[in-house]
Design an enzyme around this catalytic site. Sequence first.
Site, PDB file in Angstrom:
ATOM      1  N   GLU A 192       0.813  -1.209   0.000  1.00 35.24           N
ATOM      2  CA  GLU A 192       0.000   0.000   0.000  1.00 35.24           C
ATOM      3  C   GLU A 192       0.853   1.268   0.000  1.00 35.24           C
ATOM      4  O   GLU A 192       2.037   1.240   0.321  1.00 35.24           O
ATOM      5  CB  GLU A 192      -0.933  -0.012   1.212  1.00 35.24           C
ATOM      6  CG  GLU A 192      -0.193  -0.173   2.519  1.00 35.24           C
ATOM      7  CD  GLU A 192      -1.103  -0.586   3.676  1.00 35.24           C
ATOM      8  OE1 GLU A 192      -1.920  -1.506   3.500  1.00 35.24           O
ATOM      9  OE2 GLU A 192      -0.994   0.015   4.745  1.00 35.24           O
ATOM     10  N   CYS A 236       7.865  -5.396  15.059  1.00 37.52           N
ATOM     11  CA  CYS A 236       7.506  -4.389  16.065  1.00 37.52           C
ATOM     12  C   CYS A 236       6.115  -4.712  16.631  1.00 37.52           C
ATOM     13  O   CYS A 236       5.174  -4.994  15.873  1.00 37.52           O
ATOM     14  CB  CYS A 236       7.521  -2.989  15.458  1.00 37.52           C
ATOM     15  SG  CYS A 236       9.166  -2.522  14.864  1.00 37.52           S
ATOM     16  N   HIS A 252      10.913   5.431  19.494  1.00 44.97           N
ATOM     17  CA  HIS A 252       9.725   4.938  20.210  1.00 44.97           C
ATOM     18  C   HIS A 252       9.905   4.633  21.695  1.00 44.97           C
ATOM     19  O   HIS A 252       8.956   4.158  22.329  1.00 44.97           O
ATOM     20  CB  HIS A 252       9.127   3.707  19.528  1.00 44.97           C
ATOM     21  CG  HIS A 252       8.745   3.892  18.089  1.00 44.97           C
ATOM     22  ND1 HIS A 252       8.381   5.112  17.554  1.00 44.97           N
ATOM     23  CD2 HIS A 252       8.670   3.013  17.053  1.00 44.97           C
ATOM     24  CE1 HIS A 252       8.101   4.965  16.268  1.00 44.97           C
ATOM     25  NE2 HIS A 252       8.271   3.704  15.931  1.00 44.97           N
ATOM     26  N   CYS A 254       0.608   2.284   8.639  1.00 44.59           N
ATOM     27  CA  CYS A 254       1.405   1.215   8.069  1.00 44.59           C
ATOM     28  C   CYS A 254       0.753  -0.179   8.124  1.00 44.59           C
ATOM     29  O   CYS A 254       0.548  -0.726   9.196  1.00 44.59           O
ATOM     30  CB  CYS A 254       2.694   1.219   8.893  1.00 44.59           C
ATOM     31  SG  CYS A 254       3.983   0.268   8.223  1.00 44.59           S
TER      32      CYS A 254
HETATM   33  N1  SAH Z   1      10.331  -0.063   8.936  1.00 40.97           N
HETATM   34  C1  SAH Z   1      10.495   1.337   8.917  1.00 40.97           C
HETATM   35  C2  SAH Z   1       9.526   2.067   8.019  1.00 40.97           C
HETATM   36  C3  SAH Z   1       8.080   1.620   8.015  1.00 40.97           C
HETATM   37  S1  SAH Z   1       7.102   2.042   9.408  1.00 40.97           S
HETATM   38  C4  SAH Z   1      10.508   1.905  10.330  1.00 40.97           C
HETATM   39  O1  SAH Z   1      10.350   1.136  11.264  1.00 40.97           O
HETATM   40  O2  SAH Z   1      10.746   3.094  10.499  1.00 40.97           O
HETATM   41  C5  SAH Z   1       6.972   3.780   9.399  1.00 40.97           C
HETATM   42  C6  SAH Z   1       6.664   4.396  10.751  1.00 40.97           C
HETATM   43  O3  SAH Z   1       5.305   4.120  11.130  1.00 40.97           O
HETATM   44  C7  SAH Z   1       7.525   3.830  11.878  1.00 40.97           C
HETATM   45  O4  SAH Z   1       7.962   4.866  12.720  1.00 40.97           O
HETATM   46  C8  SAH Z   1       6.550   2.912  12.580  1.00 40.97           C
HETATM   47  O5  SAH Z   1       6.985   2.642  13.869  1.00 40.97           O
HETATM   48  C9  SAH Z   1       5.281   3.709  12.475  1.00 40.97           C
HETATM   49  N2  SAH Z   1       4.030   2.971  12.733  1.00 40.97           N
HETATM   50  C10 SAH Z   1       3.796   1.651  12.591  1.00 40.97           C
HETATM   51  N3  SAH Z   1       2.533   1.344  12.955  1.00 40.97           N
HETATM   52  C11 SAH Z   1       1.947   2.506  13.316  1.00 40.97           C
HETATM   53  C12 SAH Z   1       0.644   2.839  13.791  1.00 40.97           C
HETATM   54  N4  SAH Z   1      -0.294   1.924  13.941  1.00 40.97           N
HETATM   55  N5  SAH Z   1       0.384   4.144  14.088  1.00 40.97           N
HETATM   56  C13 SAH Z   1       1.333   5.085  13.917  1.00 40.97           C
HETATM   57  N6  SAH Z   1       2.570   4.840  13.457  1.00 40.97           N
HETATM   58  C14 SAH Z   1       2.878   3.552  13.167  1.00 40.97           C
END
Ligand code: SAH
Length: 357
Positions: A103, A127, A227, A343
């Site tokens: 997406e 994560c 985080h 994401c």
């Molecule tokens: N793998 C990379 C890039 C993809 S995720 C990374 O970890 O940075 C992009 C960002 O979206 C990351 O900071 C991730 O922690 C965050 N993210 C993931 N799920 C989320 C959610 N449900 N709400 C808000 N941010 C989220």
Amino acid sequence: MKSNIYNLTFTALENYFIEHGENHSKAASKAKIIYNYLYRNIPHGLSERITNLLERDFDCNFNFVEITEQRNSEDAVKFLFELKSGETPAAGGIASACNAAVEAVLMRHDYGNALCISTQVGCNMGCAFCQSSTQKKIRNLEPYEMVLQILKAQEANGEKISRLTLMGIGEPLDNYENVKDFIDIIGHKDGLSIAPRHITVSTCGLVPEMKRLLSEKIPCNLAVSLHAPNDEIRSRLMPVNQVYGINELLAAVREITAVKNKKTTLEYIMLDGVNDSDDCARELVSLLKGIYCYVNLIPYNETNLGFKRSSADRIKAFYSILIQGGIRAVVRREFGGEIKAACGQLRADVGANIVRP
Ligand code: SAH
């Protein structure tokens, strides 16, 4: 198997023409004509001999990435793409194409449109709060599959994309080579011309690859998903922390910012009762003292993974402690919550995490 033509960097295309007998200047002008055609819709006027050659050696199909679902809100558009792996059936043979879904989200800012794209089908980083982690990595995206997310999103609504974030499904630095070529392809002045300073690569903290971006002088912006203010909380949220702990990660951030003389973005999702207390904020202040960075506080988009979003008041209080402690911070503006812009959410929502043979 033939490579897709959108996989080719400008230099690779030039070299291809040199291998086929052109001198350097003719090879460069042909590569320019093709980039103009692929990325700017400028008719190419190339001879039949050249077009036949290209079609023989490359897959020239623009439809290996198709929009299967589009959700609109006022300031964002979410796209679900179906990817066809690029294996075309041999004449009379059986299609071996393996379809998968990723997406992207287009966000309309007053300074232009930004697209957030996916870099892998699924993700192995695990994560705890992230919907994408429930969809194990199936494969890396090839450069053309990232390029076509941009071209398809532009085509869908006639809106030019001027900025890019690699923050969709996947860990971009776990797909290093393809991401590197992709940045090269979309940055070229005869193509999409999206400058590296308008591209942000987000990583969960793969330290060796972060350093590699630096040593290879890839001039994109870096965002690091932090985080948490300490190893104890971070390891609970992000398994990668057990490999590259906070000290090692922040040492790399210091090194990168010093060399580039540019702030690194640190992303910090606000999770209710997990990492959002005043104590956490104070700990973050002392952790980040002296690091040239800013903290992007992200209101969590709730999923079914058991985490809750911090209240607006909690986010404000946390933010104030950072600012008073001399840490630059912003609260991320939210786009498209109602269209499941976080994401991995849309893909999970429509059950597209299933690989269809
Ligand atoms: N793998 C990379 C890039 C993809 S995720 C990374 O970890 O940075 C992009 C960002 O979206 C990351 O900071 C991730 O922690 C965050 N993210 C993931 N799920 C989320 C959610 N449900 N709400 C808000 N941010 C989220």
